[in-house]
Design a protein around this motif. Structure first.
Motif, short mmCIF file in Angstrom:
data_model
loop_
_atom_site.label_atom_id
_atom_site.label_comp_id
_atom_site.label_asym_id
_atom_site.label_seq_id
_atom_site.Cartn_x
_atom_site.Cartn_y
_atom_site.Cartn_z
N LEU A 246 44.34 74.24 -4.06
CA LEU A 246 44.68 72.82 -3.82
C LEU A 246 43.42 72.03 -3.52
O LEU A 246 42.58 72.45 -2.72
CB LEU A 246 45.64 72.72 -2.64
CG LEU A 246 46.09 71.34 -2.24
CD1 LEU A 246 46.97 70.73 -3.33
CD2 LEU A 246 46.86 71.41 -0.93
N TYR A 247 43.33 70.86 -4.17
CA TYR A 247 42.16 70.00 -4.00
C TYR A 247 42.62 68.54 -3.95
O TYR A 247 43.44 68.12 -4.77
CB TYR A 247 41.19 70.20 -5.18
CG TYR A 247 39.93 69.39 -5.07
CD1 TYR A 247 38.87 69.84 -4.29
CD2 TYR A 247 39.79 68.19 -5.73
CE1 TYR A 247 37.70 69.10 -4.18
CE2 TYR A 247 38.62 67.44 -5.64
CZ TYR A 247 37.59 67.91 -4.85
OH TYR A 247 36.43 67.18 -4.74
N PHE A 248 42.08 67.77 -3.01
CA PHE A 248 42.31 66.33 -2.92
C PHE A 248 41.10 65.62 -3.52
O PHE A 248 39.96 65.94 -3.18
CB PHE A 248 42.45 65.87 -1.47
CG PHE A 248 43.71 66.29 -0.80
CD1 PHE A 248 44.79 65.41 -0.71
CD2 PHE A 248 43.84 67.55 -0.23
CE1 PHE A 248 45.96 65.78 -0.07
CE2 PHE A 248 45.00 67.93 0.41
CZ PHE A 248 46.06 67.05 0.49
N GLY A 249 41.35 64.65 -4.39
CA GLY A 249 40.25 63.90 -4.99
C GLY A 249 40.78 62.75 -5.82
O GLY A 249 41.95 62.38 -5.69
N TYR A 250 39.94 62.20 -6.69
CA TYR A 250 40.38 61.10 -7.53
C TYR A 250 39.62 61.12 -8.85
O TYR A 250 38.48 61.59 -8.93
CB TYR A 250 40.25 59.76 -6.81
CG TYR A 250 38.85 59.30 -6.47
CD1 TYR A 250 38.29 58.20 -7.11
CD2 TYR A 250 38.11 59.94 -5.49
CE1 TYR A 250 37.02 57.76 -6.79
CE2 TYR A 250 36.84 59.51 -5.16
CZ TYR A 250 36.29 58.42 -5.81
OH TYR A 250 35.05 57.99 -5.49
N THR A 251 40.26 60.61 -9.88
CA THR A 251 39.72 60.74 -11.23
C THR A 251 38.49 59.89 -11.49
O THR A 251 37.73 60.18 -12.40
CB THR A 251 40.78 60.42 -12.30
OG1 THR A 251 41.17 59.05 -12.17
CG2 THR A 251 41.99 61.32 -12.16
N ASN A 252 38.27 58.83 -10.71
CA ASN A 252 37.09 57.98 -10.88
C ASN A 252 35.92 58.45 -10.03
O ASN A 252 34.89 57.78 -9.97
CB ASN A 252 37.43 56.52 -10.53
CG ASN A 252 38.26 55.88 -11.60
OD1 ASN A 252 37.79 55.63 -12.71
ND2 ASN A 252 39.52 55.63 -11.31
N CYS A 253 36.06 59.58 -9.41
CA CYS A 253 35.01 60.14 -8.56
C CYS A 253 33.76 60.38 -9.42
O CYS A 253 33.84 60.96 -10.50
CB CYS A 253 35.49 61.45 -7.95
SG CYS A 253 34.30 62.28 -6.89
N PRO A 254 32.60 59.95 -8.93
CA PRO A 254 31.39 60.08 -9.74
C PRO A 254 30.71 61.45 -9.66
O PRO A 254 29.81 61.72 -10.44
CB PRO A 254 30.48 59.01 -9.15
CG PRO A 254 30.89 58.93 -7.72
CD PRO A 254 32.38 59.17 -7.72
N ASP A 255 31.14 62.32 -8.75
CA ASP A 255 30.37 63.55 -8.58
C ASP A 255 31.20 64.78 -8.24
O ASP A 255 31.46 65.61 -9.09
CB ASP A 255 29.26 63.35 -7.56
CG ASP A 255 29.72 62.65 -6.29
OD1 ASP A 255 30.88 62.82 -5.88
OD2 ASP A 255 28.93 61.90 -5.70
N VAL A 256 31.63 64.93 -7.02
CA VAL A 256 32.17 66.21 -6.55
C VAL A 256 33.52 66.58 -7.19
O VAL A 256 33.77 67.75 -7.47
CB VAL A 256 32.24 66.26 -5.00
CG1 VAL A 256 33.32 65.34 -4.46
CG2 VAL A 256 32.45 67.68 -4.51
N CYS A 257 34.38 65.62 -7.48
CA CYS A 257 35.69 65.94 -8.06
C CYS A 257 35.58 66.55 -9.45
O CYS A 257 36.13 67.63 -9.69
CB CYS A 257 36.60 64.71 -8.08
SG CYS A 257 37.01 64.08 -6.44
N PRO A 258 34.86 65.91 -10.38
CA PRO A 258 34.77 66.54 -11.69
C PRO A 258 34.00 67.87 -11.65
O PRO A 258 34.33 68.80 -12.39
CB PRO A 258 34.05 65.50 -12.56
CG PRO A 258 33.42 64.54 -11.62
CD PRO A 258 34.22 64.58 -10.35
N THR A 259 33.01 67.96 -10.79
CA THR A 259 32.26 69.21 -10.67
C THR A 259 33.15 70.33 -10.17
O THR A 259 33.14 71.44 -10.70
CB THR A 259 31.05 69.02 -9.73
OG1 THR A 259 30.23 67.98 -10.24
CG2 THR A 259 30.25 70.29 -9.60
N THR A 260 33.95 70.03 -9.15
CA THR A 260 34.84 71.05 -8.59
C THR A 260 35.88 71.49 -9.62
O THR A 260 36.12 72.68 -9.80
CB THR A 260 35.52 70.53 -7.31
OG1 THR A 260 34.51 70.19 -6.36
CG2 THR A 260 36.45 71.58 -6.72
N MET A 261 36.50 70.54 -10.31
CA MET A 261 37.50 70.89 -11.31
C MET A 261 36.88 71.70 -12.45
O MET A 261 37.47 72.68 -12.93
CB MET A 261 38.19 69.65 -11.86
CG MET A 261 39.08 68.92 -10.87
SD MET A 261 40.51 69.89 -10.33
CE MET A 261 39.97 70.35 -8.69
N ALA A 262 35.68 71.32 -12.87
CA ALA A 262 34.98 72.07 -13.92
C ALA A 262 34.67 73.49 -13.45
O ALA A 262 34.83 74.46 -14.22
CB ALA A 262 33.70 71.35 -14.34
#
Length: 154
Positions: free
Chosen positions: A12-28
């Motif tokens: 489980l992860y909390f984040g947002y799709t417009n995040c410039p850094d940590v969210c896309p990195t974590t999902m990747a």
């Protein structure tokens, strides 16, 4: 969430799709980790992304964004949304720091959120591991996922 995740290792992860850094990195990184484990393991893992920006992260927006990270995996990532108050309350229960989105003077929207990934056991549905942000590699996630899945009775 509990019903869908029952019997599966749930990340489980909390984040947002417009995040410039940590969210896309974590999902990747999670997607890459699940490509490194055996398919039999990957089939029993659920990645759940809860938006911290529900006004902009509609189900369609989340599905399109998550598709960048779960391509080729046996189980697609799941995106969840609700009211900001419900999301914040759930985050508080898990110890995830969340703040409602704020519009800056320049018009950009700032969303402050914790960046940990919480692993819920398939046996009891409880959180048994929290990965904090700070440079985990897909290999490290994969190793931990395999160890957590070895604890699941056959």
């Amino acid at each position: 969430l509990a019903t869908e995740a029952r019997g599966h290792l749930t990340l489980l992860y909390f984040g947002y799709t417009n995040c410039p850094d940590v969210c896309p990195t974590t999902m990747a990184d999670l997607g890459a980790a699940l490509r490194k484990v055996p398919a039999s393991v990957a089939r029993d893992v659920r990645v759940v992304f809860i938006t911290s920006d529900p006004a902009r992260d509609t189900p369609a927006v989340m599905r399109a964004w998550l598709a960048h990270f779960d391509s080729g995996l046996p189980v697609p990532f799941v995106g969840l949304t609700s009211s900001i108050s419900a999301i914040d309350a759930y985050g508080q229960k898990l110890g995830v720091a969340l703040e409602p989105p704020k519009k800056d003077k320049d018009g950009t929207i700032e969303v402050t959120h914790g960046a940990q990934v919480t692993a819920f056991s398939p046996q009891d549905g409880k959180a048994h591991l929290v990965w904090t942000p700070g440079g985990l590699t897909p290999e490290q996630y994969a190793s931990d996922i395999e160890l957590l899945m070895k604890q699941v009775p056959a």
